[in-house]
Design a protein around this motif. Structure first.
Motif, PDB file in Angstrom:
ATOM      1  N   UNK A   5      63.391  29.605 -27.650  1.00  0.00           N
ATOM      2  CA  UNK A   5      63.204  27.902 -26.407  1.00  0.00           C
ATOM      3  C   UNK A   5      61.782  28.092 -25.560  1.00  0.00           C
ATOM      4  N   UNK A   6      61.220  27.587 -25.919  1.00  0.00           N
ATOM      5  CA  UNK A   6      59.667  27.463 -25.245  1.00  0.00           C
ATOM      6  C   UNK A   6      59.937  25.908 -24.873  1.00  0.00           C
ATOM      7  N   UNK A   7      58.897  26.097 -23.476  1.00  0.00           N
ATOM      8  CA  UNK A   7      58.879  24.700 -22.314  1.00  0.00           C
ATOM      9  C   UNK A   7      57.216  24.185 -22.451  1.00  0.00           C
ATOM     10  N   UNK A   8      57.475  22.908 -23.304  1.00  0.00           N
ATOM     11  CA  UNK A   8      56.274  22.359 -22.404  1.00  0.00           C
ATOM     12  C   UNK A   8      56.476  21.513 -21.137  1.00  0.00           C
ATOM     13  N   UNK A  11      54.554  15.925 -17.306  1.00  0.00           N
ATOM     14  CA  UNK A  11      54.364  15.992 -15.714  1.00  0.00           C
ATOM     15  C   UNK A  11      54.846  16.540 -14.969  1.00  0.00           C
ATOM     16  N   UNK A  12      55.940  16.234 -13.991  1.00  0.00           N
ATOM     17  CA  UNK A  12      56.110  17.362 -13.471  1.00  0.00           C
ATOM     18  C   UNK A  12      57.361  18.533 -13.978  1.00  0.00           C
ATOM     19  N   UNK A  13      57.787  17.949 -15.209  1.00  0.00           N
ATOM     20  CA  UNK A  13      59.380  19.182 -15.230  1.00  0.00           C
ATOM     21  C   UNK A  13      58.929  19.410 -16.624  1.00  0.00           C
ATOM     22  N   UNK A  14      59.556  20.314 -16.679  1.00  0.00           N
ATOM     23  CA  UNK A  14      59.810  20.919 -18.263  1.00  0.00           C
ATOM     24  C   UNK A  14      60.585  20.809 -19.076  1.00  0.00           C
ATOM     25  N   UNK A  15      60.495  20.506 -20.707  1.00  0.00           N
ATOM     26  CA  UNK A  15      60.698  20.398 -21.625  1.00  0.00           C
ATOM     27  C   UNK A  15      61.429  21.039 -22.395  1.00  0.00           C
ATOM     28  N   UNK A  16      62.429  21.754 -22.668  1.00  0.00           N
ATOM     29  CA  UNK A  16      62.755  22.673 -23.818  1.00  0.00           C
ATOM     30  C   UNK A  16      62.821  22.395 -24.982  1.00  0.00           C
ATOM     31  N   UNK A  17      61.810  22.910 -26.039  1.00  0.00           N
ATOM     32  CA  UNK A  17      61.943  23.376 -27.366  1.00  0.00           C
ATOM     33  C   UNK A  17      61.994  23.949 -28.887  1.00  0.00           C
ATOM     34  N   UNK A  59      60.236  20.410 -35.177  1.00  0.00           N
ATOM     35  CA  UNK A  59      60.031  20.507 -33.451  1.00  0.00           C
ATOM     36  C   UNK A  59      60.816  19.572 -32.931  1.00  0.00           C
ATOM     37  N   UNK A  60      61.595  20.368 -32.597  1.00  0.00           N
ATOM     38  CA  UNK A  60      63.293  20.153 -32.124  1.00  0.00           C
ATOM     39  C   UNK A  60      63.183  20.381 -30.285  1.00  0.00           C
ATOM     40  N   UNK A  88      55.637  17.934 -26.380  1.00  0.00           N
ATOM     41  CA  UNK A  88      55.857  18.823 -27.455  1.00  0.00           C
ATOM     42  C   UNK A  88      55.116  18.665 -28.090  1.00  0.00           C
ATOM     43  N   UNK A  89      54.890  18.082 -28.879  1.00  0.00           N
ATOM     44  CA  UNK A  89      53.655  18.247 -29.676  1.00  0.00           C
ATOM     45  C   UNK A  89      52.268  18.388 -29.678  1.00  0.00           C
ATOM     46  N   UNK A  90      52.305  18.355 -28.571  1.00  0.00           N
ATOM     47  CA  UNK A  90      50.253  19.040 -27.744  1.00  0.00           C
ATOM     48  C   UNK A  90      50.822  20.180 -27.491  1.00  0.00           C
ATOM     49  N   UNK A  91      51.728  20.922 -26.984  1.00  0.00           N
ATOM     50  CA  UNK A  91      52.021  22.369 -26.888  1.00  0.00           C
ATOM     51  C   UNK A  91      52.208  22.723 -27.746  1.00  0.00           C
ATOM     52  N   UNK A  92      52.629  22.635 -28.983  1.00  0.00           N
ATOM     53  CA  UNK A  92      52.186  22.874 -30.418  1.00  0.00           C
ATOM     54  C   UNK A  92      50.981  22.473 -31.192  1.00  0.00           C
TER      55      UNK A  92
END
Length: 436
Positions: A5-8, A11-17, A59-60, A88-92
């Motif tokens: 599990x990673x985080x993107x 804004x000011x939140x973290x999205x787990x993916x 990518x979920x 999440x797309x940008x993070x990968x």
């Protein structure tokens, strides 16, 4: 082992993916709550994800306010939720991907595809809707659900609504209760539902310009079929797959595998055969009647041309009825189906379709467990289907009693074809002939 599990940052939140699998890029947009770690704890859901990963790099993620992603103090708008997809797309480093939206996630996926065609190669929607009223249509239904969230959230007792086919499975209800608790606490879920209640993207459906597949179970207990029909009607060029069943949860139901097959064919143009595990399938053998005599009378060149015409006819019917061609057997075919009624109808149409080219074909079918391996299929069900086919006459479609019992109520007319013994196979077998 579960994917990492990673985080993107959005804004000011973290999205787990999480990212898993190999193939084309596919972004999985979940329903109203989710928990990407908990997905893997249910065998059905885990198999579904593994199947997706067999043909795609998936990518979920958990949307902000749910699962492992950051909790939020204010209701996230659809615009903010689109930021989650981009993040999440940008993070990968993914520039473009197919977007797969499930249930409430289908609204977000559709909105993303309409606004960002430059980042979306295709759109797949399952059990989705454009208007929230397709889910909880009245104020009374909405308030009833909020009462459940307030008093029983985390118990798993909403399972019969989401997956009636698994409602009597104690293990499944335990997992679903955990899914509720991990997806969001009662306050967060209530706030999310208040936001979801505002969803109405019907006016933007015509702006979707990417290839779109809409899959909906006809008797879905949660989201009515008309919601899927509306999406398919209003999205330009969209294809609708209408499947039987009441289950809303993607991973539950006899045709859960077929849903993944439809997605794979839509995105890749081909269907991967399962390997290793035994699965239930209807096996079809076809064979040209008196092929040796016809070949001798026509000569090699003319016989070869006739065989080519025969093969085109059979393959057209297999495609029409969603059969899997396993292999060509000289003057016949071996194929499998995940629906016995479709298998019978396909066999009947094959016998009819070859008549204009001057051929007669016999067919035999049996349903049982088979194993796919090395591009072939094996198991006792294959042997029985071959024996059934071997005793069929010209233009006959013979089926075993097992198949007959499975198609009760389908409207297919069957006639008694007697009791038969097969060499090397114990017991006697009652056969039936499809009336053509």
């Amino acid at each position: 082992m579960n994917p990492t599990t990673r985080y993107a940052r959005a804004d000011n939140v973290h999205v787990a993916y999480q990212v898993f699998g190999a193939g084309l890029d596919l972004v999985f947009v979940p329903g109203f709550v989710s928990h990407i770690d908990n997905y893997w704890d249910d065998p059905r859901f885990s198999r579904m994800l593994e199947r997706l990963g067999s043909f795609a790099r998936v990518l979920m993620f958990d949307k902000r306010g749910t699962g492992l992603s950051s909790r939020v103090s204010t209701l996230p708008t659809m615009d903010k939720r689109m930021d989650d997809v981009r993040a999440v797309m940008d993070a990968e480093g993914i520039e473009r991907a197919a977007i797969f939206g499930v249930s409430e996630g289908g609204s977000l996926a559709t909105l993303f595809a309409a606004h960002h065609p430059d980042r979306c190669t295709a759109l797949v929607l399952y059990g989705a809707f454009a208007r929230f009223s397709s889910w909880l249509a009245t104020d009374e239904e909405f308030e009833e659900f909020l009462v459940y969230v307030d008093t029983s959230w985390g118990s798993g007792k909403s399972l019969p609504l989401f997956a009636p086919g698994a409602a009597d499975e104690a293990d499944m209800m335990v997992w679903w209760g955990k899914f509720e608790r991990l997806g969001g606490d009662p306050r967060a879920v209530t706030e999310l539902m208040e936001m979801n209640r505002q969803i109405d993207i019907s006016d933007v459906l015509g702006a979707v310009q990417v290839p779109t597949l809409v899959i909906h179970r006809h008797d879905d207990m949660l989201i009515d079929f008309e919601a899927g029909q509306m999406l398919a009607d209003r999205i330009p060029g969209a294809r609708l797959v209408d499947l039987p069943g009441e289950d809303h949860l993607l991973s539950v139901g006899d045709n859960a595998g077929q849903i993944l097959d439809e997605i794979e064919v839509f995105l890749t143009g081909q269907r991967t055969l399962p390997t290793g595990e035994s699965v239930l399938a209807t096996v079809l053998f076809t064979d040209i009647v008196d092929s040796t005599a016809r070949a001798h009378a026509l000569g090699d060149e003319r016989w070869g041309d006739l065989l080519d015409a025969h093969n085109r006819v059979v393959r057209a019917q297999l495609e029409r009825f969603r059969g899997r061609e396993i292999k060509l057997l000289g003057d016949g075919f071996l194929a499998t189906f995940d629906g016995p009624a479709r298998a019978i109808r396909c066999a009947v149409e094959i016998t009819r379709a070859v008549r204009p080219i001057g051929l007669q074909v016999r067919a035999g079918l049996h349903t049982g467990e088979v194993r796919f391996a090395g591009g072939d299929v094996e198991g006792m069900a294959v042997n029985i289907a071959a024996r059934v086919s071997a005793i069929a006459g010209a233009s006959d479609v013979l089926i075993s009693r097992t198949v007959k019992d499975l198609v009760a109520g389908s409207g297919i007319t069957l006639a008694d074809a007697g009791v038969h013994s097969f060499k090397g196979i114990p017991e006697q077998w009652q056969l039936y002939a499809a009336v053509t």
